[in-house]
Design a protein around this motif. Structure first.
Motif, mmCIF file in Angstrom:
data_model
loop_
_atom_site.group_PDB
_atom_site.id
_atom_site.type_symbol
_atom_site.label_atom_id
_atom_site.label_comp_id
_atom_site.label_asym_id
_atom_site.label_seq_id
_atom_site.Cartn_x
_atom_site.Cartn_y
_atom_site.Cartn_z
ATOM 1 N N LYS A 207 0.831 -1.204 0.000
ATOM 2 C CA LYS A 207 0.000 0.000 0.000
ATOM 3 C C LYS A 207 0.865 1.253 0.000
ATOM 4 O O LYS A 207 2.044 1.225 0.376
ATOM 5 C CB LYS A 207 -0.932 -0.001 1.205
ATOM 6 N N ARG A 208 0.267 2.362 -0.415
ATOM 7 C CA ARG A 208 0.958 3.643 -0.495
ATOM 8 C C ARG A 208 0.175 4.713 0.239
ATOM 9 O O ARG A 208 -1.061 4.704 0.235
ATOM 10 C CB ARG A 208 1.107 4.079 -1.952
ATOM 11 N N SER A 209 0.893 5.649 0.883
ATOM 12 C CA SER A 209 0.245 6.804 1.478
ATOM 13 C C SER A 209 -0.267 7.695 0.354
ATOM 14 O O SER A 209 0.424 7.915 -0.650
ATOM 15 C CB SER A 209 1.237 7.578 2.347
ATOM 16 N N LEU B 262 -3.959 9.061 4.547
ATOM 17 C CA LEU B 262 -4.648 7.785 4.376
ATOM 18 C C LEU B 262 -3.846 6.911 3.423
ATOM 19 O O LEU B 262 -2.801 7.311 2.904
ATOM 20 C CB LEU B 262 -6.069 8.021 3.851
ATOM 21 N N TYR B 263 -4.354 5.691 3.168
ATOM 22 C CA TYR B 263 -3.631 4.748 2.329
ATOM 23 C C TYR B 263 -4.478 4.322 1.131
ATOM 24 O O TYR B 263 -5.704 4.326 1.184
ATOM 25 C CB TYR B 263 -3.245 3.496 3.134
ATOM 26 N N TYR C 23 -1.538 -1.922 -7.246
ATOM 27 C CA TYR C 23 -0.355 -1.475 -6.508
ATOM 28 C C TYR C 23 0.625 -2.620 -6.296
ATOM 29 O O TYR C 23 1.844 -2.440 -6.420
ATOM 30 C CB TYR C 23 -0.780 -0.874 -5.165
ATOM 31 N N TYR C 24 0.138 -3.823 -5.938
ATOM 32 C CA TYR C 24 1.119 -4.886 -5.732
ATOM 33 C C TYR C 24 1.632 -5.462 -7.054
ATOM 34 O O TYR C 24 2.697 -6.062 -7.096
ATOM 35 C CB TYR C 24 0.658 -5.969 -4.752
ATOM 36 N N LEU D 65 8.682 -1.186 -0.573
ATOM 37 C CA LEU D 65 7.678 -0.766 0.395
ATOM 38 C C LEU D 65 7.655 0.755 0.503
ATOM 39 O O LEU D 65 8.660 1.424 0.263
ATOM 40 C CB LEU D 65 7.965 -1.373 1.771
ATOM 41 N N ASP D 66 6.509 1.288 0.902
ATOM 42 C CA ASP D 66 6.375 2.718 1.142
ATOM 43 C C ASP D 66 6.844 3.004 2.569
ATOM 44 O O ASP D 66 6.218 2.542 3.528
ATOM 45 C CB ASP D 66 4.911 3.136 0.970
ATOM 46 N N PRO D 67 7.934 3.773 2.744
ATOM 47 C CA PRO D 67 8.441 4.029 4.106
ATOM 48 C C PRO D 67 7.464 4.807 4.979
ATOM 49 O O PRO D 67 7.555 4.754 6.211
ATOM 50 C CB PRO D 67 9.728 4.825 3.852
#
Length: 480
Positions: free
Chosen positions: A114-116, A121-122, A128-129, A454-456
């Motif tokens: 997932k991404r911010s 929010l996400y 996305y994957y 991954l989104d940090p």
């Protein structure tokens, strides 16, 4: 031609793939849905606790149930029993059991990648994957476009037709006026974005679900002495051992599996888009919650409908009619004519929350393709127009086309799940290891998965099990 193509793709090929891959995921994961079955209830309890400014796991569950628990639980079960006999219910159960593992992995992966969204929010899901896990942008775009067309547009028009004509049949309401009222209510929800959609789902989904279960349980309790015999009939009919339904063995399997797949949506790639919005400590925790969603949809709600039909005395082998009429008449046979009105009202609530779910899936796809605010406003306006149009138009032909695009959607998602399955297993094993170590609420440490994209902001590195998950940071307008 559309019907023939749809029958082959969704009636044969898709069923084989979903059941086959669900069984494979179940075996490779050492029956994850059974190992974590008791744990599902504790995770569900924990999901009620949200973080300030974030959507909780419970809200994500309610939003996913808004889509899973829909017309398929009323009309779909009726169709399955009509065409496949009582044995179809057993094969719906089997499909749900293997589907729980598919749902676990697709929703876990949605959380991992997932991404911010820049607003605290996400966003996430198969698109996305696919992009961040497989590095296949073109495949992710194909998925996003199919999801937008199928759920964002086509299904919303069809659902509008269903609810306006159901209310016309029950109460005599004019479809055009009902369509205008429906569009106005939905506008108020759409404008508030995902938080308002989640809040409305929080309210309506438990109400509609508990009310429907309560009424059907009343029928079951009043006929409780016949329930064991009826369950025996379901199991015998599933294997062609009941003389009254012996000729329906093939139909029982096909209809049970097909209606089961489209009722719980496990593996289709729709629910992961909702599962990704929750702020959770570990991706696998959301996978467990969404597996519970499949269980609730099929083993509780669909079973309640099936027993309502079979215990009412209205259903007989060879019944001819649609699924809604069968459920309405079955309830009316026990409680009186108000049962027909109740089913219409319940269906309306189911459809209303389904439209919210469909809209959000379309918005997620649109956000993946374009972050332009004007495009989002245009999408909302177009959805409202489609709801108005669908309220007075029979979109059955369009629905046949949407069935095909949804099947293509599932093919793309299943291919991605197979290619990312090892990642899903790694995340599941990390979750299992922490639970075996006595950690009640495992925490995902991104440092242990540094090789993944991954989104940090979503998954900061170096987290420990005794620390809460940080909320996604708010960005300044200039950074958005």
């Amino acid at each position: 031609m559309l019907e023939a193509l749809n029958d082959f793709l969704s009636g044969k090929l898709l069923i084989v793939l979903i059941v086959g891959l669900g069984s494979y995921f179940t075996l490779r994961s050492r029956f994850v849905q059974f190992r974590h079955f008791g744990h599902m209830f504790s995770v569900f309890k924990e999901s009620l606790r949200g973080q300030a400014g974030q959507l909780s796991s419970f809200q994500a569950l309610m939003l996913s149930l808004a889509g899973r628990v829909g017309a398929g639980n009323i009309a779909g079960v009726g169709i399955a029993v009509t065409l496949g006999g009582p044995g179809a219910v057993f094969w719906m159960w089997v499909t749900a059991l293997v589907g729980m593992s598919s749902s676990f992995f697709e929703c876990t992966l949605a959380q991992v990648y997932k991404r911010s969204d820049g607003d605290g929010l996400y966003r996430g899901g198969p698109a996305y994957y696919i992009q961040h896990g497989l590095k296949l942008r073109w495949m992710a775009v194909v998925f996003a476009v199919l999801l937008l067309v199928t759920y964002g547009f086509t299904f919303n028009g069809l659902q509008s037709y269903t609810v306006t004509h159901s209310l016309q049949n029950a109460f005599g309401f004019e479809p055009r006026q009902t369509g205008i009222a429906l569009a106005a209510l939905l506008c108020l929800v759409f404008i508030g974005g995902i938080k308002r959609i989640a809040s409305v789902s929080d309210l309506l989904v438990p109400v509609k679900t508990l009310a429907y279960i309560g009424v059907t349980l009343y029928v079951i309790i009043t006929q409780i002495e016949h329930v064991p015999a009826m369950l025996e009939t379901i199991i015998k009919s599933a294997f062609g051992l009941d003389p009254a339904f012996g000729g329906l063995l093939g139909s029982a399997i096909v209809m049970g599996v097909k209606r089961g797949v489209f009722a719980n949506e496990a593996g289709l790639g729709s629910a992961p888009n909702v599962a990704a919005v929750a702020a959770v400590r570990h991706p696998a925790a959301q996978g467990v919650v969404q597996a519970f969603s499949v269980f609730l949809d099929t083993f509780v709600i669909c079973t309640c409908t099936a027993l309502l039909i079979l215990l009412s005395g209205f259903y007989t082998p060879g019944f001819e009619g649609d699924g809604i009429a069968l459920t309405q008449n079955s309830l009316a046979a026990v409680v009186g004519d108000w049962g027909r009105l109740f089913v219409s009202v319940a269906l309306s609530l189911f459809v209303f929350t389904c439209i919210l779910y469909n809209y959000y899936l379309g918005e997620t796809s649109l956000q993946f393709l374009s972050r332009n605010r004007l495009v989002l406003i245009a999408y909302r306006a177009l959805v409202v127009l489609l709801i108005l149009w669908g309220s007075v138009q029979d979109l059955s032909t369009v629905f046949a086309f949407a069935d095909i695009t949804m099947t293509c959607l599932a093919f793309v998602n299943l291919a991605a799940l197979v290619m990312l399955f090892k990642v899903g297993l790694r995340v599941m094993r990390d979750y299992d290891e922490q639970r075996r170590a006595g950690i009640a609420q495992p925490v995902f440490d991104a440092a242990r998965f540094a090789d993944l994209d991954l989104d940090p902001q979503a998954w900061p590195a170096g987290q420990h099990a005794d620390r809460p998950v940080p909320a996604a940071p708010q960005l300044a307008p200039a950074q958005r």
